[in-house]
Design a protein around this motif. Sequence first.
Motif, PDB file in Angstrom:
ATOM      1  N   ARG A   1      19.532 -16.145  26.615  1.00  0.00           N
ATOM      2  CA  ARG A   1      20.022 -17.183  25.647  1.00  0.00           C
ATOM      3  C   ARG A   1      19.606 -16.577  24.341  1.00  0.00           C
ATOM      4  N   GLN A   2      20.368 -17.056  23.213  1.00  0.00           N
ATOM      5  CA  GLN A   2      20.304 -16.588  21.853  1.00  0.00           C
ATOM      6  C   GLN A   2      20.186 -17.902  20.873  1.00  0.00           C
ATOM      7  N   ALA A   3      19.179 -18.054  20.364  1.00  0.00           N
ATOM      8  CA  ALA A   3      19.097 -19.162  19.346  1.00  0.00           C
ATOM      9  C   ALA A   3      19.625 -18.447  17.938  1.00  0.00           C
ATOM     10  N   PRO A   4      20.052 -19.563  17.191  1.00  0.00           N
ATOM     11  CA  PRO A   4      20.500 -18.965  15.858  1.00  0.00           C
ATOM     12  C   PRO A   4      19.457 -18.178  14.941  1.00  0.00           C
ATOM     13  N   GLY A   5      19.927 -17.074  14.461  1.00  0.00           N
ATOM     14  CA  GLY A   5      18.715 -16.329  13.819  1.00  0.00           C
ATOM     15  C   GLY A   5      17.733 -15.729  14.747  1.00  0.00           C
ATOM     16  N   LYS A   6      18.230 -15.621  15.812  1.00  0.00           N
ATOM     17  CA  LYS A   6      17.112 -14.958  16.932  1.00  0.00           C
ATOM     18  C   LYS A   6      17.721 -14.077  17.761  1.00  0.00           C
ATOM     19  N   GLN A   7      16.953 -12.852  18.397  1.00  0.00           N
ATOM     20  CA  GLN A   7      17.641 -11.965  19.389  1.00  0.00           C
ATOM     21  C   GLN A   7      17.852 -12.713  20.621  1.00  0.00           C
ATOM     22  N   ARG A   8      18.848 -12.112  21.323  1.00  0.00           N
ATOM     23  CA  ARG A   8      19.038 -12.590  22.934  1.00  0.00           C
ATOM     24  C   ARG A   8      17.672 -12.393  23.487  1.00  0.00           C
ATOM     25  N   GLU A   9      17.337 -13.247  24.342  1.00  0.00           N
ATOM     26  CA  GLU A   9      16.274 -13.254  25.232  1.00  0.00           C
ATOM     27  C   GLU A   9      16.359 -13.581  26.688  1.00  0.00           C
ATOM     28  N   PHE A  10      15.685 -12.675  27.396  1.00  0.00           N
ATOM     29  CA  PHE A  10      15.866 -12.975  29.104  1.00  0.00           C
ATOM     30  C   PHE A  10      14.857 -14.229  29.375  1.00  0.00           C
ATOM     31  N   PHE A  11      15.272 -15.157  30.312  1.00  0.00           N
ATOM     32  CA  PHE A  11      14.356 -16.045  30.740  1.00  0.00           C
ATOM     33  C   PHE A  11      14.477 -16.409  32.127  1.00  0.00           C
ATOM     34  N   ALA A  12      15.393 -15.729  32.972  1.00  0.00           N
ATOM     35  CA  ALA A  12      15.555 -15.969  34.548  1.00  0.00           C
ATOM     36  C   ALA A  12      16.357 -14.950  35.070  1.00  0.00           C
ATOM     37  N   SER A  13      15.740 -14.815  36.419  1.00  0.00           N
ATOM     38  CA  SER A  13      16.875 -13.819  37.131  1.00  0.00           C
ATOM     39  C   SER A  13      16.573 -14.109  38.512  1.00  0.00           C
ATOM     40  N   VAL A  14      17.711 -13.730  39.376  1.00  0.00           N
ATOM     41  CA  VAL A  14      17.465 -13.842  40.984  1.00  0.00           C
ATOM     42  C   VAL A  14      18.214 -12.561  41.311  1.00  0.00           C
ATOM     43  N   THR A  15      17.436 -12.156  42.338  1.00  0.00           N
ATOM     44  CA  THR A  15      17.980 -10.816  43.217  1.00  0.00           C
ATOM     45  C   THR A  15      19.106 -11.288  44.186  1.00  0.00           C
ATOM     46  N   SER A  16      19.559 -10.172  44.879  1.00  0.00           N
ATOM     47  CA  SER A  16      20.381 -10.590  46.128  1.00  0.00           C
ATOM     48  C   SER A  16      19.773 -11.202  47.111  1.00  0.00           C
ATOM     49  N   ASP A  17      18.438 -11.056  47.412  1.00  0.00           N
ATOM     50  CA  ASP A  17      17.668 -11.635  48.409  1.00  0.00           C
ATOM     51  C   ASP A  17      17.060 -13.255  48.057  1.00  0.00           C
ATOM     52  N   GLY A  18      17.464 -13.487  46.951  1.00  0.00           N
ATOM     53  CA  GLY A  18      16.785 -14.689  46.590  1.00  0.00           C
ATOM     54  C   GLY A  18      15.624 -14.907  45.863  1.00  0.00           C
ATOM     55  N   ALA A  19      14.962 -13.767  45.213  1.00  0.00           N
ATOM     56  CA  ALA A  19      13.570 -13.950  44.718  1.00  0.00           C
ATOM     57  C   ALA A  19      14.109 -14.069  43.256  1.00  0.00           C
ATOM     58  N   THR A  20      13.204 -15.118  42.624  1.00  0.00           N
ATOM     59  CA  THR A  20      13.489 -15.512  41.235  1.00  0.00           C
ATOM     60  C   THR A  20      12.472 -15.260  40.359  1.00  0.00           C
ATOM     61  N   THR A  21      12.665 -14.901  39.124  1.00  0.00           N
ATOM     62  CA  THR A  21      11.801 -14.775  38.146  1.00  0.00           C
ATOM     63  C   THR A  21      12.057 -15.809  36.688  1.00  0.00           C
ATOM     64  N   TYR A  22      10.876 -16.090  36.381  1.00  0.00           N
ATOM     65  CA  TYR A  22      11.145 -17.014  35.193  1.00  0.00           C
ATOM     66  C   TYR A  22      10.299 -16.688  34.215  1.00  0.00           C
ATOM     67  N   VAL A  23      10.338 -16.863  32.719  1.00  0.00           N
ATOM     68  CA  VAL A  23       9.377 -16.871  31.563  1.00  0.00           C
ATOM     69  C   VAL A  23       8.830 -18.209  31.665  1.00  0.00           C
ATOM     70  N   ASP A  24       7.770 -18.194  31.062  1.00  0.00           N
ATOM     71  CA  ASP A  24       6.961 -19.373  31.061  1.00  0.00           C
ATOM     72  C   ASP A  24       7.580 -20.680  30.350  1.00  0.00           C
ATOM     73  N   SER A  25       8.338 -20.401  29.532  1.00  0.00           N
ATOM     74  CA  SER A  25       8.834 -21.328  28.460  1.00  0.00           C
ATOM     75  C   SER A  25       9.607 -22.281  29.163  1.00  0.00           C
ATOM     76  N   VAL A  26      10.396 -21.942  30.562  1.00  0.00           N
ATOM     77  CA  VAL A  26      11.404 -22.570  31.132  1.00  0.00           C
ATOM     78  C   VAL A  26      10.619 -22.999  32.658  1.00  0.00           C
ATOM     79  N   LYS A  27       9.861 -22.101  32.919  1.00  0.00           N
ATOM     80  CA  LYS A  27       9.284 -22.577  34.442  1.00  0.00           C
ATOM     81  C   LYS A  27       8.874 -23.838  34.625  1.00  0.00           C
ATOM     82  N   GLY A  28       9.328 -24.312  35.622  1.00  0.00           N
ATOM     83  CA  GLY A  28       9.056 -25.663  36.201  1.00  0.00           C
ATOM     84  C   GLY A  28      10.062 -26.502  35.637  1.00  0.00           C
TER      85      GLY A  28
END
Length: 117
Positions: A38-65
Amino acid sequence: QVQLVESGGGLVQSGGSLRLSCAASRSNFVINVASWYRQAPGKQREFFASVTSDGATTYVDSVKGRFTISRDNSKNTVYLQMNRLKPEDTAVYYCNAVRHYPYGSYWGQGTQVTVSS
């Protein structure tokens, strides 16, 4: 080549929910890792979530839960369920698909999410 088509953005009140979708234009395109940025106004694009082909997920703390990334391999579509949205979640949301071989990284066109207080 493949196109990623995003949908589901919009305006929601604080505490509300939205579900984003990202569909690959080719059904036989292999997505090894799918991510949301996601990219907020005036900020750089930032990663926050991913999922692999076998379903493993990763989240940054700000969106976790609050956010859940998932994928339907039969539809070659990636989803982002966003709950308990906050004004600071306001941004343009982009999906990204990475294919390992041959290597390629592809981006969706972006979809606006606006959370009002």
